[in-house]
Design an enzyme around this catalytic site. Structure first.
Site, PDB file in Angstrom:
ATOM      1  N   ARG A  84     103.631 -17.355 127.624  1.00 26.18           N
ATOM      2  CA  ARG A  84     103.042 -18.489 126.907  1.00 26.18           C
ATOM      3  C   ARG A  84     104.073 -19.170 126.012  1.00 26.18           C
ATOM      4  NH1 ARG A  84      98.191 -19.462 127.437  1.00 26.18           N
ATOM      5  NH2 ARG A  84      97.629 -20.317 125.413  1.00 26.18           N
ATOM      6  N   GLN A 138      92.402 -24.504 116.307  1.00 26.82           N
ATOM      7  CA  GLN A 138      92.416 -23.113 116.782  1.00 26.82           C
ATOM      8  C   GLN A 138      93.658 -22.894 117.640  1.00 26.82           C
ATOM      9  OE1 GLN A 138      88.160 -22.006 118.235  1.00 26.82           O
ATOM     10  NE2 GLN A 138      88.366 -24.207 118.386  1.00 26.82           N
ATOM     11  N   ASN A 139      94.369 -23.992 117.936  1.00 24.38           N
ATOM     12  CA  ASN A 139      95.506 -23.877 118.850  1.00 24.38           C
ATOM     13  C   ASN A 139      96.688 -23.228 118.172  1.00 24.38           C
ATOM     14  OD1 ASN A 139      93.913 -25.099 120.689  1.00 24.38           O
ATOM     15  ND2 ASN A 139      94.899 -27.101 120.590  1.00 24.38           N
ATOM     16  N   HIS A 185      94.291 -19.854 113.824  1.00 24.29           N
ATOM     17  CA  HIS A 185      94.697 -18.676 114.598  1.00 24.29           C
ATOM     18  C   HIS A 185      96.204 -18.461 114.594  1.00 24.29           C
ATOM     19  CE1 HIS A 185      90.614 -19.113 116.874  1.00 24.29           C
ATOM     20  NE2 HIS A 185      90.484 -18.526 115.714  1.00 24.29           N
ATOM     21  N   CYS A 201     113.190  -2.718 110.366  1.00 20.55           N
ATOM     22  CA  CYS A 201     113.023  -1.255 110.419  1.00 20.55           C
ATOM     23  C   CYS A 201     113.201  -0.650 111.804  1.00 20.55           C
ATOM     24  CB  CYS A 201     111.651  -0.868 109.875  1.00 20.55           C
ATOM     25  SG  CYS A 201     110.315  -1.281 111.028  1.00 20.55           S
ATOM     26  N   ASN A 261      84.181 -33.192 125.008  1.00 22.37           N
ATOM     27  CA  ASN A 261      84.457 -32.079 125.920  1.00 22.37           C
ATOM     28  C   ASN A 261      83.840 -32.438 127.275  1.00 22.37           C
ATOM     29  OD1 ASN A 261      84.476 -29.508 127.261  1.00 22.37           O
ATOM     30  ND2 ASN A 261      84.525 -28.497 125.256  1.00 22.37           N
TER      31      ASN A 261
HETATM   32  P1  NAD Z   1      88.678 -22.447 125.255  1.00 23.23           P
HETATM   33  O1  NAD Z   1      89.632 -22.202 126.357  1.00 23.23           O
HETATM   34  O2  NAD Z   1      87.654 -21.422 124.965  1.00 23.23           O
HETATM   35  O3  NAD Z   1      87.890 -23.798 125.599  1.00 23.23           O
HETATM   36  C1  NAD Z   1      88.580 -24.960 125.988  1.00 23.23           C
HETATM   37  C2  NAD Z   1      87.589 -26.084 126.066  1.00 23.23           C
HETATM   38  O4  NAD Z   1      88.299 -27.280 126.322  1.00 23.23           O
HETATM   39  C3  NAD Z   1      86.558 -25.925 127.184  1.00 23.23           C
HETATM   40  O5  NAD Z   1      85.265 -26.049 126.645  1.00 23.23           O
HETATM   41  C4  NAD Z   1      86.873 -27.089 128.142  1.00 23.23           C
HETATM   42  O6  NAD Z   1      85.701 -27.628 128.722  1.00 23.23           O
HETATM   43  C5  NAD Z   1      87.549 -28.064 127.224  1.00 23.23           C
HETATM   44  N1  NAD Z   1      88.501 -28.972 127.877  1.00 23.23           N
HETATM   45  C6  NAD Z   1      89.292 -28.763 128.966  1.00 23.23           C
HETATM   46  N2  NAD Z   1      90.058 -29.848 129.198  1.00 23.23           N
HETATM   47  C7  NAD Z   1      89.737 -30.769 128.239  1.00 23.23           C
HETATM   48  C8  NAD Z   1      90.194 -32.083 127.941  1.00 23.23           C
HETATM   49  N3  NAD Z   1      91.148 -32.688 128.681  1.00 23.23           N
HETATM   50  N4  NAD Z   1      89.640 -32.722 126.885  1.00 23.23           N
HETATM   51  C9  NAD Z   1      88.687 -32.131 126.107  1.00 23.23           C
HETATM   52  N5  NAD Z   1      88.222 -30.877 126.356  1.00 23.23           N
HETATM   53  C10 NAD Z   1      88.752 -30.214 127.405  1.00 23.23           C
HETATM   54  O7  NAD Z   1      89.496 -22.828 123.961  1.00 23.23           O
HETATM   55  P2  NAD Z   1      89.125 -22.756 122.398  1.00 23.23           P
HETATM   56  O8  NAD Z   1      87.723 -23.172 122.190  1.00 23.23           O
HETATM   57  O9  NAD Z   1      90.237 -23.446 121.716  1.00 23.23           O
HETATM   58  O10 NAD Z   1      89.174 -21.208 122.002  1.00 23.23           O
HETATM   59  C11 NAD Z   1      90.218 -20.497 122.507  1.00 23.23           C
HETATM   60  C12 NAD Z   1      91.047 -19.611 121.695  1.00 23.23           C
HETATM   61  O11 NAD Z   1      92.181 -19.577 122.526  1.00 23.23           O
HETATM   62  C13 NAD Z   1      91.547 -20.076 120.391  1.00 23.23           C
HETATM   63  O12 NAD Z   1      91.510 -18.951 119.608  1.00 23.23           O
HETATM   64  C14 NAD Z   1      93.033 -20.444 120.591  1.00 23.23           C
HETATM   65  O13 NAD Z   1      93.807 -19.775 119.629  1.00 23.23           O
HETATM   66  C15 NAD Z   1      93.404 -19.888 121.897  1.00 23.23           C
HETATM   67  N6  NAD Z   1      94.119 -20.792 122.842  1.00 23.23           N
HETATM   68  C16 NAD Z   1      95.053 -21.660 122.382  1.00 23.23           C
HETATM   69  C17 NAD Z   1      95.714 -22.500 123.265  1.00 23.23           C
HETATM   70  C18 NAD Z   1      96.726 -23.469 122.717  1.00 23.23           C
HETATM   71  O14 NAD Z   1      97.260 -23.243 121.636  1.00 23.23           O
HETATM   72  N7  NAD Z   1      96.983 -24.580 123.420  1.00 23.23           N
HETATM   73  C19 NAD Z   1      95.445 -22.437 124.631  1.00 23.23           C
HETATM   74  C20 NAD Z   1      94.486 -21.509 125.086  1.00 23.23           C
HETATM   75  C21 NAD Z   1      93.826 -20.701 124.163  1.00 23.23           C
HETATM   76 ZN    ZN Z   2     109.446  -3.360 110.445  1.00 22.46          ZN
END
Ligand code: NAD
Ligand code: ZN
Length: 255
Positions: free
Chosen positions: A72, A103-104, A121, A157, A219
Site C-alpha cells: 500500500r 478516514q483515509n 486513522h 531499540c 456515494n
Molecule cells: P470503504 O472501503 O469501507 O468504503 C468505500 C466507499 O466508497 C464505498 O461505500 C463505495 O461505494 C464508495 N466509493 C467507491 N468509489 C467512489 C467514488 N468514486 N466516489 C464516491 N464514493 C465511492 O472505505 P471507508 O468508509 O473509508 O472505511 C475504510 C477504512 O479503510 C478507513 O478506516 C480507512 O482508514 C481505510 N482505507 C483507506 C484508504 C485510503 O487511505 N485511500 C483506502 C482504503 C481503506
Molecule cells: Zn523501539
C-alpha cells in the site's frame, strides 16, 4: 427530488452556512488508483482484515502485515490527488469555517494543501516501535518503501517496527476524535466516499444529524447512513463535487 435540484439546494446551503464539515473515506481516492476496502473490487473482498490490520495479526505474522502495508505504501507513493481532493482543498480555503475529517491514510488531502484536516486513522507513513520502547516517540513518519531489514526494526531499540496507522480495535487519536466530534456541530455535513461501516468514525454522521446539520451523502452505493441523510447523491464524488462547484460558481460568481 430531482438530482439537479438537490445540487442547487446543496450549493445554496453551503453558501449560507457558517460551518461546513466534510467527512471523507476511501471512495474519494478511488480515482487516484487506491483501492477501497468494502465495495465490489474493494481490498476486503480478497484479503481478511483480521490477518492484516490488527494487533493480534501483527503478533502472529509481522512479515505478512508489513508485506501488505508496504504494498500500500508503494501504491500510495505513486498515486496523485484527483479532482475531488482539489475541489475540497479549494473549499477549505474559501470557507474559513470548514473542517475536513478523513478516514483515509493516504495523505492526499494534505498533498493538495487542504486547510484544517483531521486524520482519524493516522497516516500510511506513520510507524511505531512494536514494544513500544522508552526512547522512541509514540509514532513517527518514515516514508521509505525499501528497508535494509525485513520486517523493519526500530532504530531506537532494535525491536520490530510496526506500521503506525490505527488498526481495527485501537483507540482513535484523542485530539482528532475530540475535534471531529466538535466539528459535527455544523450547518452542512458532507459524507463522501465512505461505507459508513467503520466505527466509531461513522457515528459522526448521526452526531451531525442530531446537531441539526443538513446531511449530504455522496456515494455510488447505499450505506447504513443513507437513511439518515437529507440528500443522497448516488454517484461518484468526482462528478458530484464538480457539479456542486460549478453551481457555486454560477450562483455566486466566485473568483
Ligand atoms: P470503504 O472501503 O469501507 O468504503 C468505500 C466507499 O466508497 C464505498 O461505500 C463505495 O461505494 C464508495 N466509493 C467507491 N468509489 C467512489 C467514488 N468514486 N466516489 C464516491 N464514493 C465511492 O472505505 P471507508 O468508509 O473509508 O472505511 C475504510 C477504512 O479503510 C478507513 O478506516 C480507512 O482508514 C481505510 N482505507 C483507506 C484508504 C485510503 O487511505 N485511500 C483506502 C482504503 C481503506
Ligand atoms: Zn523501539
Amino acid at each position: 427530488m430531482d438530482y439537479a435540484i438537490r445540487i442547487v439546494e446543496i450549493a445554496e446551503a453551503m453558501h449560507r452556512a457558517e460551518k461546513i464539515t466534510v467527512f471523507t473515506g476511501a471512495g474519494l481516492s478511488a480515482l487516484s488508483g487506491i483501492p477501497t476496502y468494502r465495495d465490489s473490487g474493494g481490498l476486503w473482498k480478497t484479503h481478511d482484515p483480521n490477518t492484516l490490520s490488527t494487533k493480534a495479526a501483527f503478533k502472529k505474522d509481522p512479515r505478512k502485515v508489513w508485506d501488505f502495508a508496504q504494498t500500500r505504501r508503494r501504491l500510495i507513493k505513486n498515486s496523485k490527488p484527483n479532482i475531488s481532493h482539489q475541489i475540497l482543498a479549494d473549499w477549505s480555503h474559501r470557507y474559513p469555517h470548514m473542517t475536513l475529517i478523513t478516514q483515509n491514510i493516504d495523505d492526499l488531502h494534505h498533498r493538495v494543501g487542504t486547510h484544517n484536516v483531521l486524520r482519524l486513522h493516522g497516516s500510511v507513513w506513520n510507524v511505531a516501535c512494536s514494544l513500544p520502547c522508552e526512547d522512541s516517540p509514540r509514532r513517527w513518519r518514515d516514508e521509505r518503501v525499501e528497508f535494509s531489514k525485513w520486517p523493519p526494526r526500530c532504530h531506537y531499540c532494535g525491536a520490530l517496527l510496526r506500521p503506525g496507522g490505527i488498526w481495527f480495535g485501537e483507540r482513535l487519536p484523542l485530539s482528532s476524535a475530540f475535534q471531529s466530534l466538535k466539528a459535527t456541530q455544523c450547518d452542512v455535513f458532507l459524507s463522501i466516499g465512505t461505507s459508513a461501516e467503520v466505527h466509531p468514525a461513522a457515528k459522526l454522521i448521526g452526531e451531525a444529524k442530531s446537531a441539526g446539520a443538513l446531511i449530504v451523502e455522496i456515494n455510488p452505493n447505499i450505506t447504513p447512513a443513507s437513511a439518515l441523510v437529507s440528500h443522497q447523491l448516488q454517484a461518484k464524488a468526482e462528478h458530484v463535487l464538480a457539479e456542486i462547484e460549478a453551481q457555486l460558481q454560477s450562483q455566486h460568481k466566485l473568483e
